[in-house]
Scaffold this motif. Structure first.
Motif, mmCIF file in Angstrom:
data_model
loop_
_atom_site.group_PDB
_atom_site.id
_atom_site.type_symbol
_atom_site.label_atom_id
_atom_site.label_comp_id
_atom_site.label_asym_id
_atom_site.label_seq_id
_atom_site.Cartn_x
_atom_site.Cartn_y
_atom_site.Cartn_z
ATOM 1 N N PHE A 1 3.731 0.684 2.449
ATOM 2 C CA PHE A 1 3.181 0.110 4.192
ATOM 3 C C PHE A 1 3.352 -1.775 2.917
ATOM 4 O O PHE A 1 2.782 -1.584 1.918
ATOM 5 C CB PHE A 1 2.252 0.188 4.048
ATOM 6 C CG PHE A 1 2.481 1.236 5.443
ATOM 7 C CD1 PHE A 1 2.293 2.759 4.683
ATOM 8 C CD2 PHE A 1 2.820 1.083 6.331
ATOM 9 C CE1 PHE A 1 2.359 3.837 5.112
ATOM 10 C CE2 PHE A 1 2.788 1.841 6.981
ATOM 11 C CZ PHE A 1 2.296 3.669 6.654
ATOM 12 N N TYR B 1 -12.241 -3.083 9.083
ATOM 13 C CA TYR B 1 -10.916 -2.786 10.710
ATOM 14 C C TYR B 1 -10.973 -2.316 10.668
ATOM 15 O O TYR B 1 -11.171 -0.401 9.711
ATOM 16 C CB TYR B 1 -9.591 -3.403 9.081
ATOM 17 C CG TYR B 1 -9.813 -4.376 8.815
ATOM 18 C CD1 TYR B 1 -10.212 -5.340 7.569
ATOM 19 C CD2 TYR B 1 -8.791 -5.380 9.441
ATOM 20 C CE1 TYR B 1 -10.094 -6.287 6.908
ATOM 21 C CE2 TYR B 1 -8.019 -6.373 9.035
ATOM 22 C CZ TYR B 1 -9.119 -7.468 7.518
ATOM 23 O OH TYR B 1 -8.618 -8.373 6.939
ATOM 24 N N TYR C 1 1.088 -1.322 0.368
ATOM 25 C CA TYR C 1 0.655 0.283 0.259
ATOM 26 C C TYR C 1 0.539 1.420 -0.156
ATOM 27 O O TYR C 1 2.155 0.813 0.523
ATOM 28 C CB TYR C 1 -1.089 -0.028 1.217
ATOM 29 C CG TYR C 1 -2.198 -0.786 1.342
ATOM 30 C CD1 TYR C 1 -2.387 -2.550 1.480
ATOM 31 C CD2 TYR C 1 -3.347 -0.700 0.855
ATOM 32 C CE1 TYR C 1 -3.158 -3.371 1.240
ATOM 33 C CE2 TYR C 1 -4.644 -1.479 0.531
ATOM 34 C CZ TYR C 1 -4.339 -2.656 1.530
ATOM 35 O OH TYR C 1 -5.305 -3.494 0.830
ATOM 36 N N LEU D 1 -5.252 -8.474 8.408
ATOM 37 C CA LEU D 1 -4.198 -8.062 7.718
ATOM 38 C C LEU D 1 -2.659 -7.309 8.575
ATOM 39 O O LEU D 1 -3.361 -6.132 9.425
ATOM 40 C CB LEU D 1 -5.026 -6.779 6.918
ATOM 41 C CG LEU D 1 -3.923 -6.722 5.643
ATOM 42 C CD1 LEU D 1 -3.418 -8.026 4.893
ATOM 43 C CD2 LEU D 1 -4.221 -5.021 4.427
ATOM 44 N N ALA D 2 -2.151 -7.726 8.351
ATOM 45 C CA ALA D 2 -0.578 -7.402 9.297
ATOM 46 C C ALA D 2 -0.067 -6.678 8.503
ATOM 47 O O ALA D 2 0.369 -7.197 7.772
ATOM 48 C CB ALA D 2 -0.125 -8.291 10.005
ATOM 49 N N PHE D 3 -0.092 -4.902 9.025
ATOM 50 C CA PHE D 3 1.168 -3.483 8.275
ATOM 51 C C PHE D 3 2.102 -3.998 8.843
ATOM 52 O O PHE D 3 2.777 -4.213 10.063
ATOM 53 C CB PHE D 3 0.243 -2.867 8.094
ATOM 54 C CG PHE D 3 -0.446 -2.812 6.922
ATOM 55 C CD1 PHE D 3 -2.021 -2.966 7.426
ATOM 56 C CD2 PHE D 3 -0.411 -1.778 5.635
ATOM 57 C CE1 PHE D 3 -2.820 -2.598 6.804
ATOM 58 C CE2 PHE D 3 -1.974 -1.913 5.223
ATOM 59 C CZ PHE D 3 -3.017 -2.219 5.258
ATOM 60 N N GLY D 4 3.417 -3.277 8.081
ATOM 61 C CA GLY D 4 4.906 -3.449 8.637
ATOM 62 C C GLY D 4 4.353 -1.747 8.929
ATOM 63 O O GLY D 4 3.776 -1.236 9.276
ATOM 64 N N LYS D 5 6.087 -1.400 9.744
ATOM 65 C CA LYS D 5 5.428 -0.047 10.232
ATOM 66 C C LYS D 5 5.947 0.968 9.123
ATOM 67 O O LYS D 5 5.720 2.195 8.598
ATOM 68 C CB LYS D 5 6.904 0.418 11.300
ATOM 69 C CG LYS D 5 7.278 -0.789 11.905
ATOM 70 C CD LYS D 5 8.271 -0.485 13.129
ATOM 71 C CE LYS D 5 7.894 -0.842 14.687
ATOM 72 N NZ LYS D 5 6.409 -1.543 14.993
ATOM 73 N N GLY D 6 6.160 0.728 8.398
ATOM 74 C CA GLY D 6 6.096 1.012 6.382
ATOM 75 C C GLY D 6 7.986 2.010 6.077
ATOM 76 O O GLY D 6 9.107 2.090 6.939
ATOM 77 N N GLY E 1 3.603 3.056 11.793
ATOM 78 C CA GLY E 1 3.298 1.858 11.132
ATOM 79 C C GLY E 1 1.901 2.021 10.806
ATOM 80 O O GLY E 1 1.668 2.890 12.165
ATOM 81 N N GLU F 1 4.579 7.321 1.604
ATOM 82 C CA GLU F 1 5.266 6.540 2.744
ATOM 83 C C GLU F 1 4.804 4.812 1.754
ATOM 84 O O GLU F 1 3.278 4.449 1.582
ATOM 85 C CB GLU F 1 4.482 6.558 3.721
ATOM 86 C CG GLU F 1 5.127 6.024 5.236
ATOM 87 C CD GLU F 1 4.895 6.168 6.728
ATOM 88 O OE1 GLU F 1 4.094 7.212 6.653
ATOM 89 O OE2 GLU F 1 5.526 5.428 7.458
ATOM 90 N N GLN G 1 0.296 5.537 0.624
ATOM 91 C CA GLN G 1 0.079 6.772 0.926
ATOM 92 C C GLN G 1 0.880 7.994 0.781
ATOM 93 O O GLN G 1 1.963 8.460 2.022
ATOM 94 C CB GLN G 1 0.096 6.836 2.649
ATOM 95 C CG GLN G 1 -0.686 7.873 3.544
ATOM 96 C CD GLN G 1 -1.265 7.963 4.504
ATOM 97 O OE1 GLN G 1 0.117 6.544 5.341
ATOM 98 N NE2 GLN G 1 -2.140 7.965 5.043
ATOM 99 N N TYR H 1 -7.006 0.727 12.351
ATOM 100 C CA TYR H 1 -5.621 0.256 12.357
ATOM 101 C C TYR H 1 -5.659 1.689 12.981
ATOM 102 O O TYR H 1 -6.409 3.267 13.409
ATOM 103 C CB TYR H 1 -5.286 -0.310 11.242
ATOM 104 C CG TYR H 1 -5.339 -0.790 10.645
ATOM 105 C CD1 TYR H 1 -6.011 -1.086 9.805
ATOM 106 C CD2 TYR H 1 -4.473 -1.673 10.540
ATOM 107 C CE1 TYR H 1 -6.469 -2.372 8.680
ATOM 108 C CE2 TYR H 1 -4.422 -2.602 10.595
ATOM 109 C CZ TYR H 1 -4.953 -3.289 9.283
ATOM 110 O OH TYR H 1 -5.203 -4.552 8.951
#
Lengths: 114, 114
Positions: free
Chosen positions: A90, B33, A36, A102-107, B42, A88, A38, B35
């Motif tokens: 992700f 979701y 993703y 859904l798990a995201f990284g810190k970007g 992140g 940014e 941003q 967040y």
């Protein structure tokens, strides 16, 4: 539960340079993978995704990502960046099927200098 | 509208007050979701609703946080007795297919706790 690691949280590069952002995940089963983006002042939007098939996925704006199952990686690349790629980025992972979230990284904050 | 709608877009509150954040997902989307996005952290998963299944609340940071989704549509995230560390942008996203679908994000609600 799955987790995602992104490295080099701040990246500064000049226009026309190549970009590669690393993404590694931990999950024992089949995964769906996403990047993703941003842009400044905008909401998150999908850049590209991988569910199955060809591990080299092409997305919008010339971005591509390669799924390497043996390395649990889904790195993002662009051969030649533009100033408008400042954003940014992700990486996100979801265990396929069921109610996996859904798990995201810190970007990665990417700044492209004109 | 066609996208995910969140309100308020900005909220400034005093420590100890309760706040409610609202999310109106895309019509027909079964998954929703919440967040939390903080600088350098992140996207932190909070809670996940999928159809009529019990929500995945595993990401809620404390019992001061709760969320509900009425009629499978609108969701409200409530933070009781707010603390300064709750200051962040709270993002809502929805998806048509909970286990494979692309997430569509709202603009977010920026919460500032003084």
């Amino acid at each position: 539960a799955q987790s995602v690691s992104q490295h080099n949280h701040h990246v500064i590069l000049s226009e026309a340079a190549s970009l590669e952002l690393g993404c590694n995940y931990s999950y024992g089963g089949t995964v769906n993978l996403f990047w993703y983006v941003q842009y400044p002042g905008q909401h998150l939007q999908l850049l590209l995704k991988y569910f199955s098939g060809d591990p080299l996925v092409k997305g919008i704006k010339g971005f591509e990502a390669e799924f390497i199952k043996s390395k649990f990686s889904f790195n993002l690349r662009k051969p030649s960046v533009q100033w408008s790629d400042t954003a940014e980025y992700f990486c996100a992972v979801k265990g396929a099927g069921g109610n996996n979230r859904l798990a995201f990284g810190k970007g990665n904050q990417v700044v492209v200098i004109p | 509208g066609a996208g995910v709608s969140q309100s308020p877009s900005n909220k400034v509150t005093e420590k100890g007050k309760d706040v409610e954040l609202r999310c109106d997902p895309i019509s027909g989307h079964t998954a929703l979701y919440w967040y939390r996005q903080s600088l350098g952290q992140g996207l932190e998963f909070l809670i996940y609703f999928q159809g009529n299944s019990a929500p995945d609340k595993s990401g809620l940071p404390s019992d001061r946080f709760s969320a509900e989704r009425t009629g499978g549509s609108v969701s409200t995230l409530t933070i009781q007795r707010t603390q300064q560390e709750d200051s962040a942008v709270y993002l809502c996203a929805s998806s048509f297919e909970g286990h494979t679908g692309e997430l569509f994000f709202g603009e977010g609600s920026r919460l500032t706790v003084l």
